[in-house]
Design an enzyme around this catalytic site. Sequence first.
Site, PDB file in Angstrom:
ATOM      1  CB  CYS A  58      -2.216  -0.847   8.325  1.00  0.00           C
ATOM      2  SG  CYS A  58      -1.171   0.727   8.469  1.00  0.00           S
ATOM      3  N   GLY A  68      -1.902  -5.530  10.553  1.00  0.00           N
ATOM      4  CA  GLY A  68      -3.158  -5.278  10.549  1.00  0.00           C
ATOM      5  C   GLY A  68      -4.087  -4.534  11.654  1.00  0.00           C
ATOM      6  N   GLY A  90       0.953  -6.004  16.420  1.00  0.00           N
ATOM      7  CA  GLY A  90       2.245  -6.018  16.218  1.00  0.00           C
ATOM      8  C   GLY A  90       3.001  -5.211  17.449  1.00  0.00           C
ATOM      9  CG  ASN A 123      -0.325  -0.191   2.575  1.00  0.00           C
ATOM     10  OD1 ASN A 123       0.874  -0.580   2.707  1.00  0.00           O
ATOM     11  ND2 ASN A 123      -1.166   0.300   3.447  1.00  0.00           N
ATOM     12  CD  GLU A 180       7.809   0.702  10.463  1.00  0.00           C
ATOM     13  OE1 GLU A 180       6.775   0.990   9.791  1.00  0.00           O
ATOM     14  OE2 GLU A 180       9.012   0.173   9.867  1.00  0.00           O
TER      15      GLU A 180
HETATM   16  N1  NAD Z   1       0.895  -1.382  10.452  1.00  0.00           N
HETATM   17  C1  NAD Z   1       1.301  -1.089   9.353  1.00  0.00           C
HETATM   18  O1  NAD Z   1       2.279  -0.109   9.519  1.00  0.00           O
HETATM   19  C2  NAD Z   1       1.100  -1.530   8.064  1.00  0.00           C
HETATM   20  C3  NAD Z   1       1.098  -0.846   7.110  1.00  0.00           C
HETATM   21  C4  NAD Z   1       0.768  -1.358   5.636  1.00  0.00           C
HETATM   22  C5  NAD Z   1      -0.171  -2.363   5.662  1.00  0.00           C
HETATM   23  N2  NAD Z   1      -0.371  -3.216   6.797  1.00  0.00           N
HETATM   24  C6  NAD Z   1      -0.943  -4.568   6.766  1.00  0.00           C
HETATM   25  O2  NAD Z   1      -0.710  -5.309   5.668  1.00  0.00           O
HETATM   26  C7  NAD Z   1      -1.579  -6.029   4.866  1.00  0.00           C
HETATM   27  C8  NAD Z   1      -1.756  -5.703   3.585  1.00  0.00           C
HETATM   28  O3  NAD Z   1      -0.149  -6.024   3.120  1.00  0.00           O
HETATM   29  P1  NAD Z   1      -0.177  -7.479   2.079  1.00  0.00           P
HETATM   30  O4  NAD Z   1      -1.178  -7.828   1.677  1.00  0.00           O
HETATM   31  O5  NAD Z   1       1.067  -7.032   1.439  1.00  0.00           O
HETATM   32  O6  NAD Z   1       0.474  -8.241   3.320  1.00  0.00           O
HETATM   33  P2  NAD Z   1       0.821  -9.667   3.407  1.00  0.00           P
HETATM   34  O7  NAD Z   1       1.117 -10.157   4.727  1.00  0.00           O
HETATM   35  O8  NAD Z   1       0.540 -10.610   2.470  1.00  0.00           O
HETATM   36  O9  NAD Z   1       2.586  -9.316   2.856  1.00  0.00           O
HETATM   37  C9  NAD Z   1       3.338  -8.410   3.429  1.00  0.00           C
HETATM   38  C10 NAD Z   1       4.738  -8.879   2.742  1.00  0.00           C
HETATM   39  O10 NAD Z   1       5.265 -10.149   3.417  1.00  0.00           O
HETATM   40  C11 NAD Z   1       5.735 -11.115   2.467  1.00  0.00           C
HETATM   41  N3  NAD Z   1       5.412 -12.368   2.915  1.00  0.00           N
HETATM   42  C12 NAD Z   1       4.487 -13.014   2.759  1.00  0.00           C
HETATM   43  N4  NAD Z   1       4.404 -14.343   3.528  1.00  0.00           N
HETATM   44  C13 NAD Z   1       6.007 -14.229   4.213  1.00  0.00           C
HETATM   45  C14 NAD Z   1       6.375 -15.309   4.960  1.00  0.00           C
HETATM   46  N5  NAD Z   1       6.125 -16.403   5.315  1.00  0.00           N
HETATM   47  N6  NAD Z   1       7.872 -14.765   4.998  1.00  0.00           N
HETATM   48  C15 NAD Z   1       8.171 -13.632   4.901  1.00  0.00           C
HETATM   49  N7  NAD Z   1       7.761 -12.940   4.140  1.00  0.00           N
HETATM   50  C16 NAD Z   1       6.272 -12.985   3.846  1.00  0.00           C
HETATM   51  C17 NAD Z   1       5.117 -10.637   1.308  1.00  0.00           C
HETATM   52  O11 NAD Z   1       5.828 -11.087   0.237  1.00  0.00           O
HETATM   53  C18 NAD Z   1       5.059  -9.104   1.542  1.00  0.00           C
HETATM   54  O12 NAD Z   1       6.324  -8.549   1.069  1.00  0.00           O
HETATM   55  C19 NAD Z   1      -2.757  -5.564   5.864  1.00  0.00           C
HETATM   56  O13 NAD Z   1      -3.126  -6.405   6.906  1.00  0.00           O
HETATM   57  C20 NAD Z   1      -2.447  -4.215   6.319  1.00  0.00           C
HETATM   58  O14 NAD Z   1      -2.947  -3.886   7.524  1.00  0.00           O
HETATM   59  C21 NAD Z   1      -0.047  -2.903   8.026  1.00  0.00           C
HETATM   60  C1  BTL Z   2       1.289   4.168   8.266  1.00  0.00           C
HETATM   61  N1  BTL Z   2       0.298   4.554   7.376  1.00  0.00           N
HETATM   62  C2  BTL Z   2      -0.884   4.747   8.204  1.00  0.00           C
HETATM   63  C3  BTL Z   2       0.629   5.865   6.577  1.00  0.00           C
HETATM   64  C4  BTL Z   2       0.116   3.585   6.383  1.00  0.00           C
HETATM   65  C5  BTL Z   2      -0.524   2.266   6.915  1.00  0.00           C
HETATM   66  O1  BTL Z   2      -0.995   1.393   6.060  1.00  0.00           O
END
Ligand code: NAD
Ligand code: BTL
Length: 487
Positions: free
Chosen positions: A284, A252, A457, A153, A461
């Site tokens: 997220c 998430g 989590g 994202n 950051e």
């Molecule tokens: N808290 C935050 O800062 C934040 C920010 C953005 C997105 N998110 C979360 O991310 C999710 C959406 O993103 P997504 O679909 O890319 O997430 P995802 O968990 O599918 O993938 C995230 C990353 O992890 C890698 N990955 C997947 N399985 C792995 C494994 N077993 N070992 C190591 N790496 C692995 C993927 O290739 C990708 O680069 C949502 O749940 C969202 O809430 C959190």
């Molecule tokens: C960190 N933030 C909120 C900008 C992006 C998360 O998905």
Amino acid sequence: MRAQPKASHFIDGEYVEDAAGTVIESIYPATGEVIARLHAATPAIVERAIAAARRAQPEWAAMSPTARGRILKRAADIMRERNRELSELETLDTGKPIQETIVADPTSGADSLEFFGGVAAAALNGDYIPLGGDFAYTKRVPLGVCVGIGAWNYPQQIACWKGAPALVAGNAMVFKPSENTPLGALKIAEILIEAGLPKGLFNVIQGDRSTGPLLVNHKDVAKVSLTGSVPTGRKVYEAAAAGLRHVTMELGGKSPLIVFDDADLESAIGGAMLGNFYSTGQVCSNGTRVFVQKKIKEAFLARLKERTEAIVIGDPMDEATQLGPMVSKAQRDKVLSYTEKGKAEGARLVTGGGIPNHVSGEGTYIQPTVFADVTDEMTIAREEIFGPVMCVLDFDDEAEVVARANATEFGLSAGVFTADLTRAHRVVDRLEAGTLWINTYNLCPVEIPFGGSKQSGFGRENSVAALNHYTELKTVYVGMGPVEAPY
Ligand SMILES: NC(=O)c1ccc[n+]([C@@H]2O[C@H](COP(=O)([O-])OP(=O)(O)OC[C@H]3O[C@@H](n4cnc5c(N)ncnc54)[C@H](O)[C@@H]3O)[C@@H](O)[C@H]2O)c1
Ligand SMILES: C[N+](C)(C)CC=O
Ligand SMILES: [K+]
């Protein structure tokens, strides 16, 4: 292909290819066009990246924080100069409207490089501990080789939010972007080299869920910082635990946004819309459970419907577009399955809920959607949807809404809209979340810590707090007198 980079990976200061890796295509979500074709890292590429990081790190760690910071600040300046080009690339890779990327994506990455570049000189000091005649001191030392794994994202922001604190603290990084958005991180790596970063310190390798474990399980990796979903977080944490590696988990959420009946209605609606529709809902920290106090519920919904239906959906490269497509067809299908569940479980569809007619075709567009009369048990109120779907729930009083807001496994963020500041502070104090907002939502400037609690989590950051997660303390006790042994 209009965004094809020189090669798939960036290792030891240069672009590297290994055509034996499985093909990864970046698709422009607005049209379905393949804009770049890359290869996932083979085990040989992973080894090469980690070896380069390992080689480069000690000399980098021996430099002064000020000297390291200067390079990061130069990289921030370059990012700002190229903001247009970087924003267009981010729009192509993610489908997010240029209206957003031009202000939010490379800019936020540059903010991070500038902030950590600037604070390094003051924030990496240790302590002096007087002990009578003896004394001790602590040093804040880098961890070594850190791995960053990104979500799709905010590809450029995530690369910088992990890279900047890691580098300024004296670490090296191997970064793996999401397979959906492989392009932005390569540009960041290029810019860092141009700014004077010695080669080998920020490496980018491509790959998917089968590549990630090669990094997380590697014996030479000291730390893993993941931005991703909760299920991925569990896997990565477990793998990192086997090697006792440090972790930061940005996962998430299903965050609550509480609107009391004394709130400024237009601001609360604006906050709720930003917290559900920005980046087509792929944020997220979104406040996807909007709790509205009963007295203002219908007024809130009527105005929300009106403002939501006026959102401009269209070509992400058009400056007027406010809502772009979802990152992929798979993600749109997932979101549509949730809107169907919402309807089936009896939520009232206020607006949206499907695919907009005027921009259908290969683009993975979806309507901004509002459900009302959502109850706590409904699937759409419990699971992270990660799309532009707002659930409006109603409540009577403060104690009730706080309990319901906290009744979730997640704990990333929360927000409160009210004119009563005493109540605002009392409520945020009781909400279980890592990042909270009063009378605004989703603002994440680099100066403030960002991160989650509970299943969302741990680690933070941004802000000086992030440096604690990329360093460890070394304690030195200094004896100043003779050693008195009893034997
Ligand atoms: N808290 C935050 O800062 C934040 C920010 C953005 C997105 N998110 C979360 O991310 C999710 C959406 O993103 P997504 O679909 O890319 O997430 P995802 O968990 O599918 O993938 C995230 C990353 O992890 C890698 N990955 C997947 N399985 C792995 C494994 N077993 N070992 C190591 N790496 C692995 C993927 O290739 C990708 O680069 C949502 O749940 C969202 O809430 C959190
Ligand atoms: C960190 N933030 C909120 C900008 C992006 C998360 O998905
Ligand atoms: K893409």
